[in-house]
Scaffold this active site. Structure first.
Site, mmCIF file in Angstrom:
data_model
loop_
_atom_site.group_PDB
_atom_site.id
_atom_site.type_symbol
_atom_site.label_atom_id
_atom_site.label_comp_id
_atom_site.label_asym_id
_atom_site.label_seq_id
_atom_site.Cartn_x
_atom_site.Cartn_y
_atom_site.Cartn_z
ATOM 1 N N ASP A 10 0.872 -1.175 0.000
ATOM 2 C CA ASP A 10 0.000 0.000 0.000
ATOM 3 C C ASP A 10 0.910 1.226 0.000
ATOM 4 O OD1 ASP A 10 -2.322 1.614 0.254
ATOM 5 O OD2 ASP A 10 -2.077 1.695 2.427
ATOM 6 N N SER A 11 0.291 2.380 -0.173
ATOM 7 C CA SER A 11 1.067 3.616 -0.087
ATOM 8 C C SER A 11 1.551 3.857 1.345
ATOM 9 C CB SER A 11 0.195 4.788 -0.521
ATOM 10 O OG SER A 11 -0.996 4.813 0.258
ATOM 11 N N TYR A 42 -0.987 8.436 -2.252
ATOM 12 C CA TYR A 42 -0.994 8.249 -3.696
ATOM 13 C C TYR A 42 -2.246 8.904 -4.315
ATOM 14 C CZ TYR A 42 2.540 4.390 -3.728
ATOM 15 O OH TYR A 42 3.664 3.613 -3.639
ATOM 16 N N GLY A 43 -3.306 8.948 -3.524
ATOM 17 C CA GLY A 43 -4.629 9.276 -4.082
ATOM 18 C C GLY A 43 -4.800 10.693 -4.578
ATOM 19 N N CYS A 73 -4.371 -1.454 -1.965
ATOM 20 C CA CYS A 73 -4.498 -0.009 -2.131
ATOM 21 C C CYS A 73 -5.563 0.225 -3.197
ATOM 22 C CB CYS A 73 -3.148 0.555 -2.578
ATOM 23 S SG CYS A 73 -3.203 2.321 -2.931
ATOM 24 N N GLU A 150 -3.070 8.141 8.745
ATOM 25 C CA GLU A 150 -1.604 8.020 8.825
ATOM 26 C C GLU A 150 -1.065 8.717 10.082
ATOM 27 O OE1 GLU A 150 0.892 6.519 6.880
ATOM 28 O OE2 GLU A 150 -0.677 5.500 5.735
ATOM 29 N N CYS A 184 -11.018 2.545 0.064
ATOM 30 C CA CYS A 184 -9.598 2.775 0.336
ATOM 31 C C CYS A 184 -9.270 1.964 1.582
ATOM 32 C CB CYS A 184 -9.389 4.270 0.586
ATOM 33 S SG CYS A 184 -7.817 4.670 1.364
ATOM 34 N N HIS A 186 -7.345 2.404 3.937
ATOM 35 C CA HIS A 186 -7.170 3.138 5.198
ATOM 36 C C HIS A 186 -8.498 3.305 5.938
ATOM 37 C CE1 HIS A 186 -3.270 4.360 3.536
ATOM 38 N NE2 HIS A 186 -2.971 4.942 4.689
#
Ligand code: DGL
Length: 265
Positions: A10-11, A42-43, A73, A150, A184, A186
């Site tokens: 994933d990012s 990344y998004g 991701c 994050e 996503c 996350h």
């Protein structure tokens, strides 16, 4: 049967929601995780940039000898769908989530929340429409969710996260969806906050968890499951500080005994 590890990337730390699910359904599999934390998110980037990053993520994992790669991701999964060179031994999160949403919906109204790049790609809509042509799909980009997660801002009671979530999601709630894809990887970390907004009448589909379920089926069908019966080994890599990675990830995953190493892509 194959004893080689499964690669997951994933990012950032969001793809660990897929690792949690993989570990619970395939506890004997070895897993190598890559989080491109130096370049998250990344998004918000262009399609060309996401494709370039994705190729580097794939190459890194392939060099480590993985037997199968999960692009955990949504952003990468939605842009590589129409690119060459990614389809061999690789699974994204979009198709498994779209299939689960179509199985779940009763009224045919499906919400999709994801990064800007995923929403712009139209991948979720296309796949849902292929399965259920009459479905009504309401998509919404939620660009602030990844930075919140994050940075550890995702638990119920976190005022900034709750305020931003209401801003993004109240209009979606008003559209009468009965199923919502967390497009996503996350976003499952914001599940408590999201389900408080939608209530019990809306089923939340976690794209990363659905991908883990599909990975199990793929490995079984292709004779690639690891048949050993001792707990799998997990290695993690990130492109920025391993200490930061560990600190942020340990809000929701137990990393005891797992090494996190810094790598270059
Ligand atoms: N977890 C990634 C996804 O599923 C986050 C993308 C990003 O870095 O913006 O889309």
């Amino acid at each position: 049967m194959s004893e080689r590890p499964i690669g997951v990337f994933d990012s950032g730390i969001g793809g660990l929601t897929t690792v949690i699910e993989l570990r619970s359904i395939l506890p004997c599999e070895d897993i190598i995780y890559l989080g491109d934390t130096a370049r998250v998110p990344y998004g918000t980037r262009s399609r060309e940039t996401v494709v370039r990053y994705a190729r580097q993520d794939f190459e890194f994992l392939k060099k480590l000898g993985v037997k199968f790669i999960i692009a955990a991701c949504g952003t990468v999964s939605s842009v590589i769908a129409s690119e060459k060179g990614f389809d061999d031994g690789c699974l994204g999160v979009i198709a498994p989530a779209a299939e689960a949403a179509c199985r779940s919906t009763k009224n045919g109204r499906i919400g999709v929340i994801a990064t800007g790049a995923s929403v712009r790609s139209g991948s979720y809509e296309r796949l849902i429409k292929n399965i259920m042509p009459g479905a009504e799909i309401i998509s919404k980009a939620c660009p602030m969710f990844v930075p919140l997660v994050e940075n550890g801002y995702f638990a119920r009671g976190c005022i900034p996260a709750e305020t931003i979530a209401r801003e993004y999601l109240e209009p979606l709630r008003a559209r009468g969806i009965d199923t919502l894809i967390l497009g996503c990887t996350h976003y499952p970390l914001l599940k408590d906050i999201i389900s408080d907004i939608f209530g019990d009448g809306v089923k939340l589909i976690s794209s990363g968890a659905e991908a883990a379920n599909s990975a199990e089926k793929y490995l079984e069908k292709n004779g690639l499951l690891n048949k050993k019966n001792t707990p799998g080994d997990i290695r993690m890599f990130c492109t920025d500080s391993p200490e930061l990675f560990r600190e942020n990830a340990e809000h929701f995953i137990d990393l005891e005994g797992i090494t996190v190493e810094k790598c270059d892509l």
